[in-house]
Design an enzyme around this catalytic site. Structure first.
Site, short mmCIF file in Angstrom:
data_model
loop_
_atom_site.label_atom_id
_atom_site.label_comp_id
_atom_site.label_asym_id
_atom_site.label_seq_id
_atom_site.Cartn_x
_atom_site.Cartn_y
_atom_site.Cartn_z
N LYS A 1 0.87 -1.20 0.00
CA LYS A 1 0.00 0.00 0.00
C LYS A 1 0.89 1.23 0.00
CE LYS A 1 -4.53 0.85 0.48
NZ LYS A 1 -5.66 -0.04 0.21
P1 NAD Z 1 -12.93 7.63 -2.66
O1 NAD Z 1 -11.85 8.61 -2.70
O2 NAD Z 1 -13.59 7.25 -3.94
O3 NAD Z 1 -14.06 8.07 -1.64
C1 NAD Z 1 -13.74 8.44 -0.31
C2 NAD Z 1 -14.97 9.04 0.31
O4 NAD Z 1 -14.69 9.28 1.68
C3 NAD Z 1 -15.38 10.38 -0.30
O5 NAD Z 1 -16.78 10.44 -0.40
C4 NAD Z 1 -14.88 11.38 0.73
O6 NAD Z 1 -15.61 12.61 0.72
C5 NAD Z 1 -15.12 10.61 1.99
N1 NAD Z 1 -14.36 11.12 3.12
C6 NAD Z 1 -13.07 11.55 3.15
N2 NAD Z 1 -12.76 12.03 4.37
C7 NAD Z 1 -13.87 11.87 5.13
C8 NAD Z 1 -14.17 12.17 6.47
N3 NAD Z 1 -13.26 12.71 7.28
N4 NAD Z 1 -15.43 11.87 6.94
C9 NAD Z 1 -16.36 11.33 6.12
N5 NAD Z 1 -16.11 11.02 4.83
C10 NAD Z 1 -14.89 11.30 4.35
O7 NAD Z 1 -12.29 6.32 -1.97
P2 NAD Z 1 -12.77 4.82 -2.08
O8 NAD Z 1 -11.98 4.17 -3.14
O9 NAD Z 1 -14.26 4.77 -2.12
O10 NAD Z 1 -12.25 4.22 -0.70
C11 NAD Z 1 -13.01 4.32 0.49
C12 NAD Z 1 -12.53 3.30 1.50
O11 NAD Z 1 -12.65 1.99 0.95
C13 NAD Z 1 -11.05 3.43 1.91
O12 NAD Z 1 -10.91 3.05 3.25
C14 NAD Z 1 -10.36 2.43 1.01
O13 NAD Z 1 -9.13 1.99 1.54
C15 NAD Z 1 -11.39 1.32 0.97
N6 NAD Z 1 -11.30 0.42 -0.16
C16 NAD Z 1 -11.37 0.87 -1.44
C17 NAD Z 1 -11.30 -0.03 -2.49
C18 NAD Z 1 -11.43 0.42 -3.93
O14 NAD Z 1 -11.51 -0.47 -4.80
N7 NAD Z 1 -11.52 1.70 -4.24
C19 NAD Z 1 -11.14 -1.39 -2.24
C20 NAD Z 1 -11.09 -1.82 -0.92
C21 NAD Z 1 -11.19 -0.92 0.11
#
Ligand code: NAD
Length: 425
Positions: A110
């Site tokens: 990561k």
């Molecule tokens: P993203 O950037 O698409 O979305 C992140 C979201 O979180 C946004 O809506 C943002 O406004 C919100 N956010 C940021 N700071 C915040 C706060 N302080 N309080 C509330 N909301 C807040 O990211 P993503 O890809 O959707 O990832 C989200 C989570 O899922 C992360 O923990 C990531 O590690 C995990 N994840 C993502 C994937 C993937 O395929 N993208 C896979 C597994 C896990």
């Protein structure tokens, strides 16, 4: 939650507590516990980028490679002010467990850059991404370490990484390196459906939970923290099961409507509003600190780590927490939730649709093929149901909670590998 608070609470401490607990419960071999307790490689790069105003800024980027016993390091890149070496370590370690649990031929990695992307123009973000990729050099590679999207990184950013990386290779081998990164746009070798894979997987686990508990999802009220890639797609698929979205929180605010919030209307609004929910009409704006206390059936954290803590765990009303995010619940909070009888589908199972989708993209690129979305979603559904059942059965066998049993499934696989191969020399 403010960035500084997240750094202080420490995701690394959390992942190590979870690991050591699971290792104790299963009786993990001492030597293998030592190996898995440390990361293999930690790469920190400082690189200069010319900004739109002509000035130079120097950025710090990270890539932590935890373990590659099962295959190349795999895991996302995050662009966020909370990115530091501890966050990268914790997230890399979670990736090792996640890949092992899903039965994928990957290890865990990561990384990311400690920036607030909101502060930069698109062309600055492109130059930052390309220069970061160049700085990582051959520390990443299609058979060595394969990044993917995470918070604030998206298919466009993956396309810039792929393009920069392959541009450093000789022309005849460029096409052999396309799978240095997954989560690319379709035109750049991306997989149809990779965009929705994580959210689809989150809902697949929720469906498995409902089946196990003999419940229907029809009419269930749910709330989502984070309305990005994971949060939106989870809502999209949960809506199809007849559930009702009543509250959403993102970086810009918290909205609530007991009558329901249409995820498609909300995403359309976000697309026109820099990805943010603030200003969405016909909803009540509520105080962000009350979000987790909302009266609902299902809570999906899909934003950052360490959001559910001992401070708010007592007040959660949901009967199920489905962890779309990585590390959203800390160890103290989980103890409270379990004592209160709240089910938690742990992150390494719940959001594993993402890395599984990435695996299919990687295979598609390796074989120079184009896969169909319907086939991909069927494969994903099947893989996640299998992993869910294994976690439930292992929890029964070890008389433990689902997170610990998910760790045990992963650790047994790693332990077997080390025992069979031995440790060189
Ligand atoms: P993203 O950037 O698409 O979305 C992140 C979201 O979180 C946004 O809506 C943002 O406004 C919100 N956010 C940021 N700071 C915040 C706060 N302080 N309080 C509330 N909301 C807040 O990211 P993503 O890809 O959707 O990832 C989200 C989570 O899922 C992360 O923990 C990531 O590690 C995990 N994840 C993502 C994937 C993937 O395929 N993208 C896979 C597994 C896990």
């Amino acid at each position: 939650m403010k960035a500084e608070t997240i750094k202080k609470t420490g995701m690394y401490e959390n992942v190590m507590k979870q690991f050591n607990h699971a290792a104790d419960v299963m009786g993990l071999d001492e030597g293998i516990r030592k190996i898995l307790s440390s990361t293999n490689n930690e790469i920190v790069v400082h690189f200069p980028v010319k900004m739109d105003n002509g000035k130079i800024e120097v950025f710090t980027g990270y890539r932590v490679q935890h373990n590659n016993a099962l295959g190349p390091y795999k895991g996302g890149l995050r662009y966020h002010p909370t990115v530091d070496i501890d966050a990268a370590r914790a997230l890399a370690i979670w990736m090792t467990w996640k890949s092992a649990l899903a039965g994928l031929p990957y290890g865990g990695g990561k990384g990311g850059i400690e920036i607030d992307p909101e502060k930069y123009s698109i062309s600055e973000l492109e130059r930052i991404t390309r220069r970061f990729t160049y700085a990582l050099g051959d520390n990443i590679g299609p058979d060595l370490d394969i990044p993917a999207p995470d918070v604030n990184t998206n298919p466009q950013i993956m396309a810039w990484i792929a393009d920069t990386y392959v541009s450093t290779k000789s022309p005849s081998t460029r096409h052999l390196n396309l799978h240095v990164v997954t989560g690319k746009p379709i035109g750049s070798g991306g997989l149809e459906g990779r965009d929705r894979a994580t959210g689809f997987g989150v809902v697949a686990t929720i469906k498995s939970w409902a089946k196990l508990k003999n419940k229907t999802l029809e009419g269930k009220r749910y709330i989502v923290q984070g309305f990005g890639n994971v949060g939106y797609w989870a809502a999209h698929f949960l809506e199809k099961e007849g559930a009702k979205l009543i509250g959403v929180q993102d970086a810009s605010g918290t909205i609530y409507n007991e009558e329901g919030i249409n995820p498609e209307d909300l995403i359309q609004y976000c697309d026109a509003n820099r990805g943010l929910i603030a200003g969405f009409p016909n909803v009540e704006l509520i105080d962000g600190s009350n979000f987790f206390e909302l009266d609902c059936d299902i809570l999906i954290p899909a934003a950052l780590g360490n959001q559910i803590t001992a401070e708010n765990a007592h007040f959660i009303k949901a009967e199920l927490i489905a962890e779309g995010a990585n590390g959203p619940t800390n160890v103290d909070a989980e103890e409270i939730l379990l004592a209160r009888g709240i089910d938690v589908i742990p992150d390494i199972l719940c959001n594993s649709g993402g890395v599984t989708g990435s695996y299919y993209e990687w295979l598609q690129n390796k074989r120079s093929e184009n896969w169909k979305i319907s086939a991909i979603l069927d494969l994903l559904q099947d893989k996640i149901e299998t992993a869910f059942d294994k976690v439930v059965a292992t929890a029964e066998f070890y008389k433990t909670d689902w997170r610990t049993s998910a760790y045990i499934v992963a650790l047994l696989r790693l332990e077997q590998t080390y025992k069979e191969r031995g440790v060189f020399p």
